[in-house]
Design an enzyme around this catalytic site. Structure first.
Site, mmCIF file in Angstrom:
data_model
loop_
_atom_site.group_PDB
_atom_site.id
_atom_site.type_symbol
_atom_site.label_atom_id
_atom_site.label_comp_id
_atom_site.label_asym_id
_atom_site.label_seq_id
_atom_site.Cartn_x
_atom_site.Cartn_y
_atom_site.Cartn_z
ATOM 1 C CB VAL A 15 29.755 37.906 38.887
ATOM 2 C CG1 VAL A 15 29.537 36.455 39.283
ATOM 3 C CG2 VAL A 15 30.791 38.536 39.799
ATOM 4 N N PRO A 92 25.220 46.660 45.932
ATOM 5 C CG PRO A 92 24.305 48.657 45.157
ATOM 6 C CD PRO A 92 24.132 47.178 45.117
ATOM 7 C CB ALA A 224 38.017 40.042 55.334
ATOM 8 C CB CYS A 275 34.963 42.192 45.969
ATOM 9 S SG CYS A 275 33.871 41.437 44.790
ATOM 10 C CG PHE A 337 40.035 47.738 40.632
ATOM 11 C CD1 PHE A 337 39.237 47.369 39.568
ATOM 12 C CD2 PHE A 337 40.462 46.750 41.507
ATOM 13 C CE1 PHE A 337 38.877 46.044 39.359
ATOM 14 C CE2 PHE A 337 40.107 45.417 41.321
ATOM 15 C CZ PHE A 337 39.318 45.066 40.235
ATOM 16 N NE ARG A 432 48.368 50.075 41.607
ATOM 17 C CZ ARG A 432 47.404 49.263 42.010
ATOM 18 N NH1 ARG A 432 47.688 48.104 42.555
ATOM 19 N NH2 ARG A 432 46.149 49.611 41.891
HETATM 20 C C1 UDX Z 1 38.858 40.174 44.441
HETATM 21 C C2 UDX Z 1 39.213 38.744 44.890
HETATM 22 O O1 UDX Z 1 40.570 38.459 44.561
HETATM 23 C C3 UDX Z 1 38.274 37.757 44.239
HETATM 24 O O2 UDX Z 1 38.556 36.442 44.708
HETATM 25 C C4 UDX Z 1 36.847 38.132 44.567
HETATM 26 O O3 UDX Z 1 35.949 37.273 43.934
HETATM 27 C C5 UDX Z 1 36.571 39.552 44.128
HETATM 28 O O4 UDX Z 1 37.502 40.435 44.737
HETATM 29 P P1 UDX Z 1 39.346 41.676 42.311
HETATM 30 O O5 UDX Z 1 38.578 42.748 43.006
HETATM 31 O O6 UDX Z 1 39.052 41.428 40.871
HETATM 32 O O7 UDX Z 1 39.113 40.282 43.054
HETATM 33 O O8 UDX Z 1 40.880 42.049 42.415
HETATM 34 P P2 UDX Z 1 42.202 41.592 43.188
HETATM 35 O O9 UDX Z 1 43.157 41.051 42.215
HETATM 36 O O10 UDX Z 1 41.900 40.755 44.359
HETATM 37 O O11 UDX Z 1 42.780 43.010 43.646
HETATM 38 C C6 UDX Z 1 42.052 43.866 44.514
HETATM 39 C C7 UDX Z 1 42.815 45.147 44.758
HETATM 40 O O12 UDX Z 1 43.979 44.934 45.559
HETATM 41 C C8 UDX Z 1 43.322 45.831 43.496
HETATM 42 O O13 UDX Z 1 43.125 47.213 43.584
HETATM 43 C C9 UDX Z 1 44.794 45.481 43.470
HETATM 44 O O14 UDX Z 1 45.551 46.418 42.748
HETATM 45 C C10 UDX Z 1 45.118 45.496 44.946
HETATM 46 N N1 UDX Z 1 46.308 44.686 45.280
HETATM 47 C C11 UDX Z 1 46.295 43.344 45.063
HETATM 48 C C12 UDX Z 1 47.433 45.287 45.818
HETATM 49 O O15 UDX Z 1 47.465 46.505 46.015
HETATM 50 N N2 UDX Z 1 48.521 44.517 46.125
HETATM 51 C C13 UDX Z 1 48.534 43.166 45.925
HETATM 52 O O16 UDX Z 1 49.551 42.545 46.243
HETATM 53 C C14 UDX Z 1 47.395 42.564 45.379
#
Ligand code: UDX
Length: 458
Positions: A15, A92, A224, A275, A337, A432
């Site tokens: 960040v 964490p 959430a 997150c 991830f 996926r």
């Molecule tokens: C997230 C929030 O989007 C962001 O706003 C916050 O500040 C930090 O947490 P990030 O962790 O970078 O961001 O990833 P994000 O794109 O939100 O995806 C999170 C997880 O959900 C990933 O593992 C992704 O593969 C999964 N995901 C996302 C799905 O399985 N399906 C979806 O449709 C979208």
């Protein structure tokens, strides 16, 4: 050159680094310094090989570093010379004592607060940038209020909404910037100073302000809600597999309702990232602390469905491959991830890899950006794991491929070539739903998507 403002960021992670690079890029009139206690990390930020991979980041760091963006380990000097201090240290999940496995571990946060108090020699605005449980700003204020040299501090909350892989775009053109403050004269004055910084490139109507607790809570709730959408659609995949419905068709029909919308409805092996789980567990812990058991249980369900989805994926592989994986070679396509990042924190791949090793499978892990992290994650259990970046070499001589990360590169591989190099019967588990399942089936693969009928030759 004389700068208009000196800004400091404590914490050079996912960040702090990109956010400060963006501010430096948009505001050449400010001097931005990023400090961290980790010397090696700072050295990486000062090198050509940045510690994190993020599309577009290299370019903006190159353009600003040494001009108005500086990476350093001199925390004391940074605190002394800056009027505004972002705190973006890691928080964490606490793994010991009260709240273990749920609450946030605030030790780095508190140490930082104490450092600021010790070294500050004039009024400072402290901006909380890490994701923190509600009322953490209060703890920061209390620590700072004990300053011996009668210095005043204002604490603001400015949660980060950027997603990895699109961080630069998210910061350049954010849906909203949220700034929480005390509703006192001083609090509002401090808040306006931060608004002024963002207003250098973000339209005013997208910079919103609130009280400090709403701001902290909004971050937890936003994550959430996002995670809940993923768990909701993932829970339906299990039902689709039993009933013969196709989850892609269901998601499309549901998402076209404009009240629902079609984002975040992609099924997966489970969500990961630093997150989602952490923030939901924080929310759950907070609710339990306030005696709100029903609310806590409701949100905890989102994490439980995610665990269920990961386990279901492994059990499906096991059941399909004749109930034994012992000595079978299985190739994981992807370990990050999600696509476009090298980050593996909370990646479902870690769980899947560990479970497959428990089943005595031999693993080949492939990923274009995450192998360095994968090696760290699997340290100690990797006697039977090899790491091969090239997907053709990785899949050769394997019994099965499991797609864990939705990297574009996996969509366009020569699967005829891959099929011919694999042990038969050859299996593909598409965690996926990104591959051409019918095409793969015609090549000869037994294909197991998520939430839709399997295509098998048995
Ligand atoms: C997230 C929030 O989007 C962001 O706003 C916050 O500040 C930090 O947490 P990030 O962790 O970078 O961001 O990833 P994000 O794109 O939100 O995806 C999170 C997880 O959900 C990933 O593992 C992704 O593969 C999964 N995901 C996302 C799905 O399985 N399906 C979806 O449709 C979208």
């Amino acid at each position: 050159m004389k700068f208009e403002k000196n800004i400091l960021c404590i914490g050079a992670g996912y960040v702090g680094g990109p956010t400060m690079a963006m501010i430096a890029c948009k505001c050449p009139q400010y001097k931005i310094t990023v400090v961290d206690i980790d010397k090696e990390r700072i050295a990486q930020w000062n090198s050509d090989d940045l510690p994190i991979y993020e599309p577009g980041l290299d370019e903006i760091v190159k353009a600003t570093r040494g001009r108005n963006l500086f990476f350093s380990t001199e925390i004391e000097k940074g605190i002394k010379e800056s009027e505004l201090i972002f705190v973006s240290v890691n928080t964490p999940t606490k793994m010991f004592g009260a709240g273990s496995g749920m609450a946030a571990d605030l030790q780095y946060w508190e140490k930082t607060a104490r450092q600021i108090r010790k070294f500050a020699n004039s009024h400072k605005i402290i901006v909380e940038k890490s994701t923190l449980p509600v009322k953490t700003a209060l703890a920061m204020e209390r620590i700072l209020a004990l300053s011996e040299n009668y210095i005043n501090f204002d604490v603001l909350s400015n949660p980060e909404f950027l997603a990895e892989g699109t961080a630069i775009k998210d910061m350049e053109d954010p849906d909203r910037v949220l700034i929480g403050s005390r509703e006192t004269e001083n609090g509002i004055r401090a808040r306006d100073k931060l608004v002024e910084i963002y207003a250098n490139w973000v339209p005013r109507d997208r910079i919103i302000t609130s009280n400090i607790w709403s701001s902290e809570l909004s971050k937890l709730v936003a994550n959430a809600f996002l995670a809940q959408r993923v768990s909701s659609i993932n829970s339906i995949t299990a039902l689709c597999e039993k009933s013969g419905a196709d989850v892609t068709e269901v998601a499309q029909a549901v998402g076209m309702d404009s009240r629902i919308g079609n984002n975040f409805l992609n099924t997966s092996v489970g969500f990961g990232g630093s997150c989602f789980k952490k923030d939901i567990l924080n929310l759950v812990y907070l609710c339990r602390n306030y005696g709100l058991a029903e609310v806590a249980n409701y949100w905890e369900g989102v994490v439980k469905i995610n665990d269920y989805q990961k386990e279901r994926f492994v059990l499906n592989m096991l059941g399909t491959m004749f109930n034994t994986l012992a000595d079978k070679r299985i190739c994981l396509f992807g370990f990050a991830f999600k696509a476009n990042t090298g980050d593996t924190r909370e990646s479902p791949a870690i769980f899947i890899a560990k479970r497959l090793v428990e089943e005595k499978a031999e693993l080949v892990v492939s990923d274009p950006k995450a192998l360095r992290n994968a090696k760290i994650d699997l340290k100690g259990i990797d006697r039977d794991v090899s790491y091969i970046e090239n997907p053709y070499e990785a899949a050769a001589e394997c019994h099965a491929i499991a797609v864990v990360t939705e990297w574009d590169l996996y969509r366009n591989l020569d699967f005829e070539r891959i099929y011919s190099s694999m042990i038969k019967p050859a299996f593909i588990f598409d965690g996926r739903n990104i591959l051409d399942h019918k095409g793969l089936f015609e090549i000869g693969f037994n294909v197991f998507p998520i939430g839709k009928p399997a295509l098998t030759h048995f």
